[in-house]
Structure formats: C-alpha cells, structure tokens
Scaffold this active site. Structure first.
Site, PDB file in Angstrom:
ATOM      1  N   SER A  28      27.863  33.729 -45.801  1.00 37.05           N
ATOM      2  CA  SER A  28      27.334  32.478 -45.231  1.00 37.05           C
ATOM      3  C   SER A  28      27.668  31.272 -46.079  1.00 37.05           C
ATOM      4  O   SER A  28      27.325  31.233 -47.259  1.00 37.05           O
ATOM      5  CB  SER A  28      25.803  32.540 -45.130  1.00 37.05           C
ATOM      6  OG  SER A  28      25.411  33.363 -44.092  1.00 37.05           O
ATOM      7  N   HIS A  59      29.916  30.851 -40.110  1.00 37.54           N
ATOM      8  CA  HIS A  59      30.876  31.963 -40.113  1.00 37.54           C
ATOM      9  C   HIS A  59      31.967  31.676 -39.074  1.00 37.54           C
ATOM     10  O   HIS A  59      31.677  31.612 -37.881  1.00 37.54           O
ATOM     11  CB  HIS A  59      30.174  33.278 -39.752  1.00 37.54           C
ATOM     12  CG  HIS A  59      29.341  33.842 -40.854  1.00 37.54           C
ATOM     13  ND1 HIS A  59      29.743  34.901 -41.615  1.00 37.54           N
ATOM     14  CD2 HIS A  59      28.141  33.473 -41.323  1.00 37.54           C
ATOM     15  CE1 HIS A  59      28.813  35.179 -42.512  1.00 37.54           C
ATOM     16  NE2 HIS A  59      27.826  34.322 -42.355  1.00 37.54           N
ATOM     17  N   HIS A  81      26.880  40.987 -38.773  1.00 35.57           N
ATOM     18  CA  HIS A  81      25.571  41.374 -39.313  1.00 35.57           C
ATOM     19  C   HIS A  81      24.833  42.287 -38.343  1.00 35.57           C
ATOM     20  O   HIS A  81      24.992  42.165 -37.130  1.00 35.57           O
ATOM     21  CB  HIS A  81      24.699  40.126 -39.553  1.00 35.57           C
ATOM     22  CG  HIS A  81      25.307  39.106 -40.463  1.00 35.57           C
ATOM     23  ND1 HIS A  81      26.233  38.189 -40.021  1.00 35.57           N
ATOM     24  CD2 HIS A  81      25.135  38.868 -41.781  1.00 35.57           C
ATOM     25  CE1 HIS A  81      26.591  37.420 -41.048  1.00 35.57           C
ATOM     26  NE2 HIS A  81      25.950  37.816 -42.120  1.00 35.57           N
ATOM     27  N   TYR A  83      21.781  42.050 -37.604  1.00 38.85           N
ATOM     28  CA  TYR A  83      20.849  41.272 -36.766  1.00 38.85           C
ATOM     29  C   TYR A  83      21.519  40.635 -35.551  1.00 38.85           C
ATOM     30  O   TYR A  83      20.851  40.192 -34.628  1.00 38.85           O
ATOM     31  CB  TYR A  83      20.109  40.205 -37.595  1.00 38.85           C
ATOM     32  CG  TYR A  83      20.985  39.139 -38.233  1.00 38.85           C
ATOM     33  CD1 TYR A  83      21.578  38.133 -37.475  1.00 38.85           C
ATOM     34  CD2 TYR A  83      21.187  39.117 -39.610  1.00 38.85           C
ATOM     35  CE1 TYR A  83      22.365  37.154 -38.061  1.00 38.85           C
ATOM     36  CE2 TYR A  83      21.964  38.147 -40.204  1.00 38.85           C
ATOM     37  CZ  TYR A  83      22.562  37.169 -39.428  1.00 38.85           C
ATOM     38  OH  TYR A  83      23.339  36.205 -40.017  1.00 38.85           O
ATOM     39  N   GLU A  84      22.840  40.612 -35.546  1.00 37.24           N
ATOM     40  CA  GLU A  84      23.538  40.083 -34.368  1.00 37.24           C
ATOM     41  C   GLU A  84      23.522  41.091 -33.213  1.00 37.24           C
ATOM     42  O   GLU A  84      23.917  40.768 -32.096  1.00 37.24           O
ATOM     43  CB  GLU A  84      24.982  39.730 -34.726  1.00 37.24           C
ATOM     44  CG  GLU A  84      25.093  38.536 -35.664  1.00 37.24           C
ATOM     45  CD  GLU A  84      26.529  38.307 -36.134  1.00 37.24           C
ATOM     46  OE1 GLU A  84      27.281  37.654 -35.415  1.00 37.24           O
ATOM     47  OE2 GLU A  84      26.869  38.816 -37.231  1.00 37.24           O
ATOM     48  N   ALA A 111      25.444  35.232 -49.491  1.00 37.59           N
ATOM     49  CA  ALA A 111      24.359  34.357 -49.922  1.00 37.59           C
ATOM     50  C   ALA A 111      23.096  35.201 -49.883  1.00 37.59           C
ATOM     51  O   ALA A 111      22.953  36.048 -48.996  1.00 37.59           O
ATOM     52  CB  ALA A 111      24.238  33.179 -48.966  1.00 37.59           C
ATOM     53  N   MET A 209      21.041  40.108 -46.055  1.00 38.40           N
ATOM     54  CA  MET A 209      21.154  40.744 -44.730  1.00 38.40           C
ATOM     55  C   MET A 209      22.552  41.274 -44.457  1.00 38.40           C
ATOM     56  O   MET A 209      22.946  41.420 -43.303  1.00 38.40           O
ATOM     57  CB  MET A 209      20.765  39.731 -43.647  1.00 38.40           C
ATOM     58  CG  MET A 209      19.396  39.100 -43.824  1.00 38.40           C
ATOM     59  SD  MET A 209      19.110  37.801 -42.624  1.00 38.40           S
ATOM     60  CE  MET A 209      17.671  36.981 -43.336  1.00 38.40           C
ATOM     61  N   SER A 210      23.307  41.534 -45.517  1.00 42.61           N
ATOM     62  CA  SER A 210      24.688  41.996 -45.281  1.00 42.61           C
ATOM     63  C   SER A 210      25.123  42.950 -46.386  1.00 42.61           C
ATOM     64  O   SER A 210      24.288  43.572 -47.049  1.00 42.61           O
ATOM     65  CB  SER A 210      25.628  40.781 -45.243  1.00 42.61           C
ATOM     66  OG  SER A 210      25.680  40.161 -46.523  1.00 42.61           O
ATOM     67  N   ASN A 233      18.421  30.621 -52.634  1.00 42.16           N
ATOM     68  CA  ASN A 233      16.989  30.263 -52.600  1.00 42.16           C
ATOM     69  C   ASN A 233      16.203  31.329 -53.340  1.00 42.16           C
ATOM     70  O   ASN A 233      16.675  32.442 -53.516  1.00 42.16           O
ATOM     71  CB  ASN A 233      16.504  30.208 -51.140  1.00 42.16           C
ATOM     72  CG  ASN A 233      16.816  31.504 -50.388  1.00 42.16           C
ATOM     73  OD1 ASN A 233      17.931  31.699 -49.900  1.00 42.16           O
ATOM     74  ND2 ASN A 233      15.847  32.377 -50.327  1.00 42.16           N
ATOM     75  N   HIS A 245      17.972  28.549 -42.854  1.00 46.32           N
ATOM     76  CA  HIS A 245      19.412  28.825 -42.922  1.00 46.32           C
ATOM     77  C   HIS A 245      20.160  27.591 -43.416  1.00 46.32           C
ATOM     78  O   HIS A 245      21.172  27.695 -44.097  1.00 46.32           O
ATOM     79  CB  HIS A 245      19.920  29.272 -41.545  1.00 46.32           C
ATOM     80  CG  HIS A 245      21.335  29.772 -41.563  1.00 46.32           C
ATOM     81  ND1 HIS A 245      21.746  30.792 -42.396  1.00 46.32           N
ATOM     82  CD2 HIS A 245      22.437  29.390 -40.875  1.00 46.32           C
ATOM     83  CE1 HIS A 245      23.047  31.025 -42.212  1.00 46.32           C
ATOM     84  NE2 HIS A 245      23.490  30.181 -41.297  1.00 46.32           N
TER      85      HIS A 245
HETATM   86  N1  HPA Z   1      16.658  36.692 -47.701  1.00 50.75           N
HETATM   87  C1  HPA Z   1      17.592  37.344 -47.001  1.00 50.75           C
HETATM   88  N2  HPA Z   1      18.815  36.887 -46.811  1.00 50.75           N
HETATM   89  C2  HPA Z   1      19.135  35.717 -47.378  1.00 50.75           C
HETATM   90  C3  HPA Z   1      18.210  34.978 -48.124  1.00 50.75           C
HETATM   91  C4  HPA Z   1      16.908  35.499 -48.298  1.00 50.75           C
HETATM   92  O1  HPA Z   1      16.028  34.904 -48.954  1.00 50.75           O
HETATM   93  N3  HPA Z   1      18.848  33.848 -48.526  1.00 50.75           N
HETATM   94  C5  HPA Z   1      20.111  33.923 -48.058  1.00 50.75           C
HETATM   95  N4  HPA Z   1      20.294  35.038 -47.350  1.00 50.75           N
END
Ligand code: HPA
Length: 270
Positions: A28, A59, A81, A83-84, A111, A209-210, A233, A245
């Site tokens: 990301s 993406h 991903h 989640y997609e 990320a 998430m990847s 973050n 996001h």
């Molecule tokens: N959690 C999950 N996926 C992420 C995060 C997070 O805090 N930040 C960026 N991708």
C-alpha cells in the site's frame, strides 16, 4: 491450479522471455518504487489470463519489468488481499508464476501497524518471522508437487543470510532498520485494541493484512525471500489516532525515499 499458473506463466513468458533476477511486491502506497525501474515491459493484470485484479486504492494493478542497477526485476504494482474476497490460492498465484519464470529471489513489502513499543510511524522493519494464525493456509488442497513437498519446513520463511545482508546495507546507508515478527489479520477492518494486545502477548510486533500467504508459498517454492515492512501507524489502541487508510498512504509517502534507497541498494548487492 496448474492450469491457472501455466496460463499466466505462458502469457508473461511470451512477452518477456528473458531471465529475471528478483521479484518485488509493492505494498500500500509503495507503488512509486516502480519509478526507479528502467522499464522494458509493463503488463496490466487484466491482460494476464487467470490473474486477479487489484481493487484497492494505492494499488495500481500492473507488472513492471526492467532494470535496476543491472539487475532485471519484475515488480507487482498492487497486490491481492484476502479481504478483497480472493482465495489464498489466487492471492499467491503470482508467486507460483514468478517461481515458474525461474525467479529465485523475492522482496515482499507492506505497510503495517506497529505493535511493539519501539515501533513508530515511518520505521522500516526487516521481517524476521511471521504469525499466520488468522490466515487460511495457501497450501491447503492438493499439493503442487512441481513446486515443493506436501509438508514443507517453515523455520526460515525469510532467508537469514539475506536478512543479514539487508542489515549491512541499511547500516552502510545510515538507515535505521529494525527487526520484527509480522502477524496477519484478515481485515479489511483494522484490528480491535484487544486483538492487538493478544498478539502482543504472543510475540507479534507488526500487524498487517498481506505478505504472510505469499511468504508461505514462496517458501514452498524454495525462493529466497525478504520481507520489508513500513510502519505507517501505531496499531489499534496504542495511540489516540483513529486509524485510516489515508493515514497509511500519507505516512508511506513520507517514508518512501528511505525505503526506495534501501531496496535499490539491496537489489544492487543481492
Ligand atoms: N493493521 C493492519 N494493517 C495495516 C495497519 C494496521 O494497523 N496499518 C497498515 N496496514
């Protein structure tokens, strides 16, 4: 599965029938890394038979093939991903295709949220290991014997020699590189603070998430894999910010130069 892999392989191999040294998956907001490539070919995912499409903002959805420092690289600008809505076998299809193309080295970037106390937005982390507890196994179903055995050892998903090299390069470039264990969450919602505390207790340092499925499949294929995370973050409940996001993309943008420099030097020396 073999049919899908072969279709995608044949399409790419016809367009670019030359050896490729390194595959890179850009996470990301990290897509612009591809601008460092002296481009020879770009292939939109939608043109590749049996390839999924990338649906996430930040993406792009294409393969870029070309040179960085004399090395031939293939970059996925945009990944798939869970989640997609895709199955893990589709998410990891590109890894199988890369392996079939004869590519032996893989860089997975992402990320993620920082769980460990010392991990802050902008930090770059070398993934030392992973926790795939919440990730359906990408190796479920008939084993693809052509790529690897049914019961593959996972003690070194991320190659330790390559991690050492990455640290040496970071040190030379005066880039602060930390180590951490990456934990997969299905998403697309960010985690709850309780989930983050649970994973913290289990030894997880990063939440994302990847990456995890791709790394398992790459290990199954016997690829030499490195995982590089950008902390965008603090994970849920560890700061007063509401997670978004947009924050992920904005922080990735700020840290991009540092990450590009590190990966370019890695490619040169790997
Ligand atoms: N959690 C999950 N996926 C992420 C995060 C997070 O805090 N930040 C960026 N991708």
């Amino acid at each position: 599965m073999y049919t899908k892999i072969n279709q995608a392989y044949q399409y790419i191999h016809k367009i670019y029938p030359y050896p490729i040294d390194i595959a890179i998956i850009l996470g990301s907001g990290l897509g612009p890394l591809a601008q460092e490539i002296k481009v020879e070919q770009t292939i939109p995912y939608q043109d590749i038979p049996s390839f999924p499409l990338s649906t996430v903002k930040g993406h792009e959805g294409q393969l870029t093939i070309g040179k960085i420092h004399q090395k031939t690289v293939i970059a996925m600008q945009g990944r798939f991903h869970y989640y997609e809505g895709y199955d893990m076998s589709d998410i990891t299809l590109p890894i199988r295709v890369f392996s079939k193309l004869g590519i032996e080295k893989l860089i997975l970037t992402n990320a993620c949220g920082g769980i460990r106390d010392d991990l802050n937005p902008g930090d770059i982390v070398c993934i030392s290991d992973q926790i795939s507890l919440f990730c359906p196994s990408p190796l479920r179903g008939p084993n693809l014997d052509e790529f690897g055995p049914r019961f593959k050892d996972m003690t070194e998903i991320y190659n330790s020699q390559s991690q050492k090299l990455l640290h040496e390069i970071a040190q030379k470039q005066k880039i602060n590189l930390k180590d951490g264990i990456y934990c997969f969450f299905q998403g697309p919602m960010f985690e709850s603070p309780a989930e983050i505390q649970a994973i913290k207790a289990l030894g997880g340092d990063l939440a994302g998430m990847s990456t995890v499925g791709e790394a398992i499949v790459a290990r199954h294929c016997g690829m030499n894999t490195l995982g590089i995370s950008l902390v965008t973050n603090k994970a849920a409940g560890l700061s007063n910010n509401e997670l978004s996001h947009q924050e992920v993309i904005d922080t990735a943008k700020k840290a991009e130069d540092k990450l590009v420099k590190l990966i370019k030097e890695l490619i040169k020396n790997w």
